[in-house]
Design an enzyme around this catalytic site. Structure first.
Site, PDB file in Angstrom:
ATOM      1  N   ASP A  30      43.281  32.288  41.203  1.00  0.00           N
ATOM      2  CA  ASP A  30      42.463  32.238  39.997  1.00  0.00           C
ATOM      3  C   ASP A  30      43.257  32.841  38.832  1.00  0.00           C
ATOM      4  O   ASP A  30      43.911  33.872  38.973  1.00  0.00           O
ATOM      5  CB  ASP A  30      41.149  33.006  40.203  1.00  0.00           C
ATOM      6  CG  ASP A  30      40.124  32.665  39.132  1.00  0.00           C
ATOM      7  OD1 ASP A  30      39.125  31.989  39.466  1.00  0.00           O
ATOM      8  OD2 ASP A  30      40.317  33.062  37.966  1.00  0.00           O
ATOM      9  N   ILE A  31      43.161  32.185  37.684  1.00  0.00           N
ATOM     10  CA  ILE A  31      43.937  32.610  36.513  1.00  0.00           C
ATOM     11  C   ILE A  31      43.399  33.914  35.925  1.00  0.00           C
ATOM     12  O   ILE A  31      44.100  34.625  35.212  1.00  0.00           O
ATOM     13  CB  ILE A  31      43.916  31.476  35.452  1.00  0.00           C
ATOM     14  CG1 ILE A  31      45.117  31.524  34.543  1.00  0.00           C
ATOM     15  CG2 ILE A  31      42.615  31.461  34.660  1.00  0.00           C
ATOM     16  CD1 ILE A  31      45.273  30.282  33.670  1.00  0.00           C
ATOM     17  N   ASN A  86      29.643  29.154  42.710  1.00  0.00           N
ATOM     18  CA  ASN A  86      28.721  29.165  41.578  1.00  0.00           C
ATOM     19  C   ASN A  86      28.243  27.737  41.352  1.00  0.00           C
ATOM     20  O   ASN A  86      29.054  26.805  41.324  1.00  0.00           O
ATOM     21  CB  ASN A  86      29.418  29.696  40.329  1.00  0.00           C
ATOM     22  CG  ASN A  86      29.804  31.161  40.474  1.00  0.00           C
ATOM     23  OD1 ASN A  86      29.085  31.936  41.095  1.00  0.00           O
ATOM     24  ND2 ASN A  86      30.943  31.533  39.929  1.00  0.00           N
ATOM     25  N   GLY A  92      26.480  30.562  36.854  1.00  0.00           N
ATOM     26  CA  GLY A  92      27.783  31.122  36.491  1.00  0.00           C
ATOM     27  C   GLY A  92      28.934  30.142  36.600  1.00  0.00           C
ATOM     28  O   GLY A  92      30.095  30.520  36.462  1.00  0.00           O
ATOM     29  N   GLN A  93      28.633  28.860  36.858  1.00  0.00           N
ATOM     30  CA  GLN A  93      29.720  27.885  36.993  1.00  0.00           C
ATOM     31  C   GLN A  93      30.264  27.529  35.615  1.00  0.00           C
ATOM     32  O   GLN A  93      29.489  27.268  34.688  1.00  0.00           O
ATOM     33  CB  GLN A  93      29.209  26.627  37.705  1.00  0.00           C
ATOM     34  CG  GLN A  93      30.325  25.635  38.019  1.00  0.00           C
ATOM     35  CD  GLN A  93      29.848  24.453  38.877  1.00  0.00           C
ATOM     36  OE1 GLN A  93      28.661  24.349  39.199  1.00  0.00           O
ATOM     37  NE2 GLN A  93      30.781  23.581  39.222  1.00  0.00           N
ATOM     38  N   HIS A  99      34.230  24.222  43.658  1.00  0.00           N
ATOM     39  CA  HIS A  99      35.291  25.081  44.182  1.00  0.00           C
ATOM     40  C   HIS A  99      34.674  26.299  44.854  1.00  0.00           C
ATOM     41  O   HIS A  99      33.570  26.719  44.498  1.00  0.00           O
ATOM     42  CB  HIS A  99      36.256  25.513  43.076  1.00  0.00           C
ATOM     43  CG  HIS A  99      35.567  26.102  41.889  1.00  0.00           C
ATOM     44  ND1 HIS A  99      34.958  25.330  40.923  1.00  0.00           N
ATOM     45  CD2 HIS A  99      35.361  27.393  41.513  1.00  0.00           C
ATOM     46  CE1 HIS A  99      34.418  26.102  40.007  1.00  0.00           C
ATOM     47  NE2 HIS A  99      34.635  27.370  40.338  1.00  0.00           N
ATOM     48  N   LEU A 100      35.403  26.859  45.807  1.00  0.00           N
ATOM     49  CA  LEU A 100      35.002  28.085  46.493  1.00  0.00           C
ATOM     50  C   LEU A 100      35.903  29.210  46.004  1.00  0.00           C
ATOM     51  O   LEU A 100      37.121  29.014  45.891  1.00  0.00           O
ATOM     52  CB  LEU A 100      35.192  27.954  48.010  1.00  0.00           C
ATOM     53  CG  LEU A 100      34.192  27.133  48.829  1.00  0.00           C
ATOM     54  CD1 LEU A 100      34.171  25.683  48.399  1.00  0.00           C
ATOM     55  CD2 LEU A 100      34.546  27.246  50.307  1.00  0.00           C
ATOM     56  N   HIS A 101      35.310  30.368  45.731  1.00  0.00           N
ATOM     57  CA  HIS A 101      36.099  31.548  45.390  1.00  0.00           C
ATOM     58  C   HIS A 101      36.273  32.390  46.653  1.00  0.00           C
ATOM     59  O   HIS A 101      35.285  32.718  47.320  1.00  0.00           O
ATOM     60  CB  HIS A 101      35.370  32.434  44.374  1.00  0.00           C
ATOM     61  CG  HIS A 101      35.110  31.800  43.047  1.00  0.00           C
ATOM     62  ND1 HIS A 101      35.863  32.079  41.928  1.00  0.00           N
ATOM     63  CD2 HIS A 101      34.166  30.918  42.636  1.00  0.00           C
ATOM     64  CE1 HIS A 101      35.389  31.402  40.889  1.00  0.00           C
ATOM     65  NE2 HIS A 101      34.359  30.697  41.287  1.00  0.00           N
TER      66      HIS A 101
END
Ligand code: AMP
Length: 118
Positions: A30-31, A86, A92-93, A99-101
């Site tokens: 993640d950036i 999310n 919160g998306q 995608h999965l965090h």
């Protein structure tokens, strides 16, 4: 659906290091990490939100979970990590490509639903 940054990343149009990749998904850092380890598992198929997935995505969704575990293990956090999806703006998306965090490396407070994302 509209193309997103994750569409461009999964198609290789934006040079990004893949920590893992296969025919169905990629894993990237993640950036804007919210934990010492913060990795995204992104399917190549551009499903906007989890709620937009269908029965035809059952195998893919299971695959993403399997890959998340494998990637967490490979990164040395297999014993303690949190997976977050999310869904929708209110959830919160911010990038509308499923995608999965994977979050790890800091204390995940028991009972805390928010992962500190957004
Ligand atoms: P979400 O809020 O669940 O939609 O998560 C989107 C995530 O994508 C956020 O944690 C962002 O920091 C991350 N992100 C956005 N653009 C990039 C990018 N180019 N490379 C890596 N991560 C990104």
């Amino acid at each position: 659906m509209e193309d997103t940054i994750f569409g461009k990343i999964t198609r290789g149009e934006i040079p990004t290091e893949f920590l893992y990749e296969d025919d169905h998904c990629v894993a990237i850092r993640d950036i804007n990490p919210q934990a010492p380890t913060h990795v995204l598992i992104i399917p190549r198929k551009p499903i906007p939100r989890l709620v937009d997935s269908g029965a035809e995505d059952q195998e893919l969704l299971g695959h993403l979970l399997l890959v998340a575990g494998r990637v967490a293990d490979k990164l040395g956090v297999g014993e303690a990590f949190r997976l977050v999806i999310n869904n929708g703006e209110g959830g919160g998306q911010t990038v509308f490509h499923l995608h999965l965090h994977i979050l790890a490396g800091r204390e995940m407070t028991e009972g805390q639903l928010s992962a500190g994302l957004n």
